[in-house]
Every structure is written in C-alpha cells, then in structure tokens.
Design a protein around this motif. Structure first.
Motif, mmCIF file in Angstrom:
data_model
loop_
_atom_site.group_PDB
_atom_site.id
_atom_site.type_symbol
_atom_site.label_atom_id
_atom_site.label_comp_id
_atom_site.label_asym_id
_atom_site.label_seq_id
_atom_site.Cartn_x
_atom_site.Cartn_y
_atom_site.Cartn_z
ATOM 1 N N ILE A 147 0.838 -1.205 0.000
ATOM 2 C CA ILE A 147 0.000 0.000 0.000
ATOM 3 C C ILE A 147 0.871 1.252 0.000
ATOM 4 O O ILE A 147 0.582 2.232 -0.699
ATOM 5 C CB ILE A 147 -0.959 0.000 1.203
ATOM 6 C CG1 ILE A 147 -1.945 -1.164 1.098
ATOM 7 C CG2 ILE A 147 -1.724 1.321 1.295
ATOM 8 C CD1 ILE A 147 -2.808 -1.362 2.324
ATOM 9 N N VAL A 148 1.955 1.230 0.760
ATOM 10 C CA VAL A 148 2.884 2.359 0.776
ATOM 11 C C VAL A 148 3.428 2.608 -0.630
ATOM 12 O O VAL A 148 3.472 3.752 -1.113
ATOM 13 C CB VAL A 148 4.037 2.106 1.760
ATOM 14 C CG1 VAL A 148 5.136 3.162 1.586
ATOM 15 C CG2 VAL A 148 3.525 2.118 3.198
ATOM 16 N N SER A 149 3.832 1.552 -1.312
ATOM 17 C CA SER A 149 4.412 1.704 -2.648
ATOM 18 C C SER A 149 3.387 2.232 -3.642
ATOM 19 O O SER A 149 3.707 3.071 -4.490
ATOM 20 C CB SER A 149 4.990 0.373 -3.135
ATOM 21 O OG SER A 149 3.971 -0.584 -3.366
ATOM 22 N N VAL A 150 2.132 1.769 -3.539
ATOM 23 C CA VAL A 150 1.082 2.238 -4.441
ATOM 24 C C VAL A 150 0.806 3.724 -4.220
ATOM 25 O O VAL A 150 0.666 4.491 -5.176
ATOM 26 C CB VAL A 150 -0.211 1.417 -4.239
ATOM 27 C CG1 VAL A 150 -1.375 2.045 -4.999
ATOM 28 C CG2 VAL A 150 -0.001 -0.018 -4.703
ATOM 29 N N ALA A 151 0.743 4.139 -2.960
ATOM 30 C CA ALA A 151 0.516 5.552 -2.662
ATOM 31 C C ALA A 151 1.615 6.423 -3.251
ATOM 32 O O ALA A 151 1.339 7.444 -3.907
ATOM 33 C CB ALA A 151 0.421 5.757 -1.151
ATOM 34 N N ILE A 156 1.454 10.350 -3.667
ATOM 35 C CA ILE A 156 0.948 10.642 -2.327
ATOM 36 C C ILE A 156 2.006 10.232 -1.307
ATOM 37 O O ILE A 156 2.444 9.080 -1.290
ATOM 38 C CB ILE A 156 -0.367 9.881 -2.047
ATOM 39 C CG1 ILE A 156 -1.442 10.293 -3.062
ATOM 40 C CG2 ILE A 156 -0.849 10.144 -0.619
ATOM 41 C CD1 ILE A 156 -2.722 9.465 -2.963
ATOM 42 N N GLY A 157 2.422 11.167 -0.463
ATOM 43 C CA GLY A 157 3.360 10.840 0.601
ATOM 44 C C GLY A 157 2.684 9.964 1.642
ATOM 45 O O GLY A 157 1.447 9.940 1.746
ATOM 46 N N VAL A 158 3.468 9.240 2.418
ATOM 47 C CA VAL A 158 2.909 8.301 3.384
ATOM 48 C C VAL A 158 3.457 8.545 4.785
ATOM 49 O O VAL A 158 4.676 8.644 4.978
ATOM 50 C CB VAL A 158 3.201 6.847 2.980
ATOM 51 C CG1 VAL A 158 2.706 5.882 4.061
ATOM 52 C CG2 VAL A 158 2.532 6.518 1.648
ATOM 53 N N LEU A 159 2.531 8.640 5.737
ATOM 54 C CA LEU A 159 2.850 8.651 7.164
ATOM 55 C C LEU A 159 2.324 7.347 7.752
ATOM 56 O O LEU A 159 1.110 7.151 7.842
ATOM 57 C CB LEU A 159 2.187 9.846 7.855
ATOM 58 C CG LEU A 159 2.206 9.855 9.390
ATOM 59 C CD1 LEU A 159 3.636 9.986 9.906
ATOM 60 C CD2 LEU A 159 1.338 10.973 9.942
#
Length: 278
Positions: A147-151, A156-159
């Motif tokens: 999911i992080v990689s898709v974002a 889209i940055g990820v927290l």
C-alpha cells in the motif's frame, strides 16, 4: 536520517512542525475549519475523514467490495479543501481501535485505503496516514509495504502510524514498533501511546530518542496522549520528533493543545533550550 519536504515545509529539520487536525462532521464544518486552518500558524493541516464518514452514515460502505461512492465523496471534499488552502494536507481515516470514529476491521480498512491511494486523482491529498499495526496482533508487512508503494507511485506521501489508545508498551516494544514502521518505505512514521503517568511519557520519550539517534531513516513523530503526556507534545524536538499535532475546532485526541498555544510553547521551549525555532 532523511528529511521530507512537502510544499516548502521541511519535516525532520528544525523544530517540530505543527499539523492541525480538522474533525468536522459536515461539509460546512470542514470547509470552515479549512479557512481557520489556512489562517493558523500550523504549516500542515490534517483532515480526519473518519469523523465525516461516520456522521454521514457511510461506515458500512467502507466495509463492502464496492467503495467507489465513499472514495469519490472524500476526493470531492479534498478538492474543495484545496480551493481554500494550499497548505500540505494529511488525509487520515482513523479506525475505532486506534482512537478514530470508523468501526471497520483492518482487512476492510486496508482494502479501502489501497483502492483510494491507487485511484485518487482530482482530490489527491499530499500525505496519507496509514495505520501500520493491527492492535497487539502485529502487522501484515507485505500488505502494508504494498500500500505504501502504491501511494507513492500515485504521488501521495505516506505517514505510517500506530496509536495505542489504551496504554503503553515497554521501551523495547516501542522501539521495535518504530523500527518496523521505519523499514516499510514510508516518508514519515508516527508512534503514539496513552500516558496514565509521567513515567509512561518518559518511557516513550526515552525509547524514541534512542531509536532516533541510532536507527531512524525517515522523520518520526512520537508523543503521549492524555494529560500526563502533554509535555511530550511541546518538547518533542529534544527526542527528534518531527511533528506535533493540534486541532482546529475540536480536539481529535486527549491532551491536544490549541494550535496558537502549541506554536508559542514549542518556540519558547526551543529558544530556552537553544534549539532551532524554524
């Protein structure tokens, strides 16, 4: 350790950057909060869309196979917030187990978030908060990493975050969870516990400082919820914490400090300790 720059806001450098949460339950409330947030000293804003979903009666639709309507509603609202403010926007869908308003299982949560970050277009947030753990049951490393990689592929940055809203962990477990989140490719991480005593807060701060000095590769935020943990929201710079959270309108978590006061307290603390106040 890397820093994360978004729309001119340098996270992980200098004093903790304030992110002000908006928890409005209606479109009118949310847009009014966005206007107040634009005028506030907070350099980042957070839209807690779980409150809007719950109040709109859309919770069940987040747990079914076809969530397109809910995702479109969120995108449309993000786009309208964008018309009001250009401040970096963190989008958060907080589940009930981590202190939010959305009562769905983690499997349904991950499916919803995966579909949202892969298809968001017109109403794309700058950053998405993604819950990394499923309570005390650990976490699905493969699923979260995907999911992080898709974002990030969709801009889209990820927290990655974890909130223990019922208590705390020992220092070793706090570090283990911070390490796990740090390893999954996110731009930032966030580790929160509920402090019943000052000792709970000090334990978190000691673990976070040790982690930051020896293992962190991306900016992290660490503080304690509750009245016993208020100090950690102000003096986070002493443990390397990159963000501190406040609110616009109503608090989104116990122990939060109004944004103008938090900005003043953080700056006063930094000046007193000889730290950067930028």
């Amino acid at each position: 350790m890397k820093t994360f720059r978004i729309k001119g806001v340098h996270i992980g450098s200098g004093m903790p950057k304030i992110c002000a949460a908006m928890t409005g339950k209606t479109k009118k409330e949310i847009l009014a909060m966005a206007e107040d947030g634009e005028k506030s000293p907070a350099p980042l804003l957070e839209w807690r869309c779980d409150h809007y979903i719950f109040a709109s009666g859309l919770t069940e639709q987040c747990a079914v196979a076809d969530t397109a309507k809910v995702r479109k509603d969120i995108e449309d609202m993000v786009a309208e917030i964008r018309n009001i403010t250009e401040k970096p926007l963190l989008l958060t869908l907080r589940t009930l187990g981590e202190g939010g308003a959305l009562s769905i299982g983690k499997r349904e949560y991950y499916t919803f978030v995966r579909d949202f970050v892969s298809e968001a277009d017109r109403g794309k947030p700058d950053i998405m908060d993604i819950e990394a753990f499923d309570g005390d049951e650990g976490f699905d490393e493969e699923k979260v990493r995907f999911i992080v990689s898709v974002a990030k592929e969709n801009g889209i940055g990820v927290l990655l975050s974890h909130h223990n809203v019922s208590g705390t962990y020992n220092e070793e477990e706090i570090r283990r969870r911070m390490q796990a989140m740090d390893s999954l490719g996110a731009d930032m991480t966030k580790m929160i516990i509920k402090a019943e005593t000052k000792e709970d807060m000090y334990g978190l701060m000691a673990a976070a400082k040790s982690f930051g000095e020896s293992e962190a590769t991306v900016p992290y935020s660490a503080f304690a919820m509750g009245e016993a943990g208020v100090e950690s929201r102000v003096c986070g710079q002493s443990i390397g914490s990159a963000l501190s959270f406040s609110f616009i309108g109503e608090p989104s978590a116990p122990g939060q400090i109004p944004v103008e006061e938090l900005d003043r307290y953080i700056r006063e603390y930094g000046e007193r300790e000889g730290l950067s106040v930028t």
